[in-house]
Motif scaffolding. Structure first.
Motif, PDB file in Angstrom:
ATOM      1  N   MET A  92       0.826  -1.207   0.000  1.00 51.00           N
ATOM      2  CA  MET A  92       0.000   0.000   0.000  1.00 51.00           C
ATOM      3  C   MET A  92       0.862   1.260   0.000  1.00 51.00           C
ATOM      4  N   GLN A  93       1.903   1.253   0.818  1.00 51.78           N
ATOM      5  CA  GLN A  93       2.783   2.416   0.900  1.00 51.78           C
ATOM      6  C   GLN A  93       3.462   2.692  -0.440  1.00 51.78           C
ATOM      7  N   ARG A  94       3.883   1.627  -1.123  1.00 51.57           N
ATOM      8  CA  ARG A  94       4.525   1.810  -2.432  1.00 51.57           C
ATOM      9  C   ARG A  94       3.551   2.420  -3.436  1.00 51.57           C
ATOM     10  N   GLY A  95       2.334   1.871  -3.479  1.00 51.50           N
ATOM     11  CA  GLY A  95       1.353   2.359  -4.435  1.00 51.50           C
ATOM     12  C   GLY A  95       0.929   3.800  -4.167  1.00 51.50           C
ATOM     13  N   LEU A  96       0.747   4.147  -2.903  1.00 53.48           N
ATOM     14  CA  LEU A  96       0.317   5.497  -2.557  1.00 53.48           C
ATOM     15  C   LEU A  96       1.433   6.508  -2.771  1.00 53.48           C
ATOM     16  N   ALA A  97       2.670   6.099  -2.486  1.00 52.38           N
ATOM     17  CA  ALA A  97       3.809   7.012  -2.658  1.00 52.38           C
ATOM     18  C   ALA A  97       3.938   7.450  -4.114  1.00 52.38           C
ATOM     19  N   GLU A  98       3.600   6.559  -5.032  1.00 55.58           N
ATOM     20  CA  GLU A  98       3.661   6.895  -6.448  1.00 55.58           C
ATOM     21  C   GLU A  98       2.674   7.995  -6.816  1.00 55.58           C
ATOM     22  N   ARG A  99       1.652   8.185  -5.986  1.00 54.50           N
ATOM     23  CA  ARG A  99       0.634   9.221  -6.255  1.00 54.50           C
ATOM     24  C   ARG A  99       0.778  10.425  -5.334  1.00 54.50           C
ATOM     25  N   GLY A 100       1.849  10.463  -4.558  1.00 58.44           N
ATOM     26  CA  GLY A 100       2.060  11.580  -3.659  1.00 58.44           C
ATOM     27  C   GLY A 100       1.196  11.522  -2.414  1.00 58.44           C
ATOM     28  N   LEU A 101       0.840  10.326  -1.996  1.00 65.43           N
ATOM     29  CA  LEU A 101      -0.018  10.153  -0.824  1.00 65.43           C
ATOM     30  C   LEU A 101       0.654   9.274   0.222  1.00 65.43           C
ATOM     31  N   THR A 102       0.213   9.447   1.450  1.00 67.94           N
ATOM     32  CA  THR A 102       0.567   8.540   2.532  1.00 67.94           C
ATOM     33  C   THR A 102      -0.710   7.779   2.913  1.00 67.94           C
ATOM     34  N   GLN A 103      -0.575   6.780   3.775  1.00 68.02           N
ATOM     35  CA  GLN A 103      -1.755   6.031   4.194  1.00 68.02           C
ATOM     36  C   GLN A 103      -2.765   6.936   4.913  1.00 68.02           C
ATOM     37  N   ILE A 161     -14.544  20.923   3.908  1.00 63.24           N
ATOM     38  CA  ILE A 161     -13.490  20.327   3.082  1.00 63.24           C
ATOM     39  C   ILE A 161     -14.135  19.481   1.986  1.00 63.24           C
ATOM     40  N   VAL A 162     -13.727  19.721   0.743  1.00 67.14           N
ATOM     41  CA  VAL A 162     -14.250  18.944  -0.383  1.00 67.14           C
ATOM     42  C   VAL A 162     -13.086  18.470  -1.241  1.00 67.14           C
ATOM     43  N   LEU A 163     -13.326  17.431  -2.017  1.00 66.24           N
ATOM     44  CA  LEU A 163     -12.306  16.924  -2.934  1.00 66.24           C
ATOM     45  C   LEU A 163     -12.259  17.787  -4.188  1.00 66.24           C
ATOM     46  N   THR A 164     -11.074  18.013  -4.690  1.00 68.74           N
ATOM     47  CA  THR A 164     -10.912  18.657  -5.990  1.00 68.74           C
ATOM     48  C   THR A 164     -11.111  17.591  -7.071  1.00 68.74           C
ATOM     49  N   ALA A 165     -11.017  18.005  -8.323  1.00 67.52           N
ATOM     50  CA  ALA A 165     -11.118  17.040  -9.424  1.00 67.52           C
ATOM     51  C   ALA A 165     -10.010  15.990  -9.298  1.00 67.52           C
ATOM     52  N   LYS A 166      -8.820  16.426  -8.902  1.00 66.58           N
ATOM     53  CA  LYS A 166      -7.701  15.501  -8.698  1.00 66.58           C
ATOM     54  C   LYS A 166      -8.011  14.538  -7.553  1.00 66.58           C
ATOM     55  N   GLY A 167      -8.583  15.072  -6.482  1.00 67.95           N
ATOM     56  CA  GLY A 167      -8.937  14.237  -5.344  1.00 67.95           C
ATOM     57  C   GLY A 167     -10.021  13.229  -5.684  1.00 67.95           C
ATOM     58  N   GLN A 168     -11.008  13.654  -6.466  1.00 66.18           N
ATOM     59  CA  GLN A 168     -12.085  12.753  -6.874  1.00 66.18           C
ATOM     60  C   GLN A 168     -11.557  11.633  -7.759  1.00 66.18           C
ATOM     61  N   LYS A 169     -10.617  11.973  -8.632  1.00 63.68           N
ATOM     62  CA  LYS A 169     -10.011  10.953  -9.493  1.00 63.68           C
ATOM     63  C   LYS A 169      -9.224   9.952  -8.668  1.00 63.68           C
ATOM     64  N   SER A 170      -8.496  10.437  -7.681  1.00 64.02           N
ATOM     65  CA  SER A 170      -7.721   9.546  -6.815  1.00 64.02           C
ATOM     66  C   SER A 170      -8.641   8.651  -5.996  1.00 64.02           C
ATOM     67  N   PHE A 171      -9.749   9.210  -5.508  1.00 70.04           N
ATOM     68  CA  PHE A 171     -10.706   8.420  -4.739  1.00 70.04           C
ATOM     69  C   PHE A 171     -11.322   7.322  -5.602  1.00 70.04           C
ATOM     70  N   ALA A 172     -11.696   7.652  -6.836  1.00 72.11           N
ATOM     71  CA  ALA A 172     -12.265   6.655  -7.739  1.00 72.11           C
ATOM     72  C   ALA A 172     -11.269   5.541  -8.015  1.00 72.11           C
ATOM     73  N   ARG A 173     -10.006   5.908  -8.145  1.00 74.37           N
ATOM     74  CA  ARG A 173      -8.966   4.900  -8.393  1.00 74.37           C
ATOM     75  C   ARG A 173      -8.788   4.004  -7.174  1.00 74.37           C
TER      76      ARG A 173
END
Length: 218
Positions: A92-103, A161-173
């Protein structure tokens, strides 16, 4: 009554009289055990022929005969659980790091994606963290373009607090990949096995929560 494997049948008959044989099982050291259980009533030499599993639970009898000690098995199960959590966390950490996210940041996106919009106070309650921690998380997510703060319709002191278009795309993924991963891990299990596993994991989570509360209260 328990006997080591290969005990002479004649000796058993002398000790137990008329009896029924219980299939051998494996002892704690890998030694085969054989057991005869007498069903004699003690009246006139006659014996009760009632099936043993109708009189006493067969599982209880087997456990009583073999005196099962599952300590070693418990340790093995815990080791497997450690391995699973370690592997899943690393992946999970590897996959999220590729998107600029932490757990933790991904968890915020997950919560917001399900609720669409929340105040920071609501997020803190949902994530079970302090409002200050949420502020730090939202600052980081806002800087990286995943969320944005909007004005609260009735409370000037609060921000929504709301998701941006980028946030919504990341959530869908996240949703899509979670579904596919679940199918990959558990798709071959029957519904019965899935429910059994679900119940076991629920019990484990409940126990860990209780232990955390006990430790935190010390």
């Amino acid at each position: 009554m328990r006997y080591p494997g290969q005990v002479n049948d004649e000796v058993r008959r002398q000790e137990l009289g008329s009896s029924r044989n219980v299939p051998a099982g494996q002892g704690g050291e890998g030694v085969t055990h054989q057991c005869d259980i007498s069903l004699g009533s003690g009246i006139g030499g006659e014996h009760d022929r009632t099936p043993i599993d109708n009189r006493i639970g067969i599982k209880h009898i087997v456990n009583m005969i073999h005196n099962v000690d599952n300590t070693s098995l418990c340790r093995d199960v815990l080791s497997q659980l450690f391995l699973v959590t370690t592997l899943m966390s690393a992946d999970m950490q590897r996959g999220l790091a590729e998107r600029g996210l932490t757990q933790t940041r991904a968890q915020v996106l997950w919560v917001l994606g399900g609720a669409e919009r929340m105040t920071q106070a609501e997020l803190a309650a949902e994530l079970k963290v302090t409002p200050r921690n949420v502020t730090t998380l939202i600052d980081a997510l806002e800087e990286t373009g995943f969320v944005r703060r909007t004005a609260h319709p009735t409370d000037r002191r609060a921000a929504v607090i709301v998701l941006t278009a980028k946030g919504q795309k990341s959530f869908a993924r996240l949703q899509s990949e979670t579904t596919e991963f679940a199918k990959l891990l558990f798709g071959n299990l029957s519904e019965r096995d899935l429910k059994t596993l679900q119940g076991i994991l629920h019990d484990v989570a409940t126990k860990l929560t209780e232990l955390a509360k006990e430790t935190g209260g010390r």
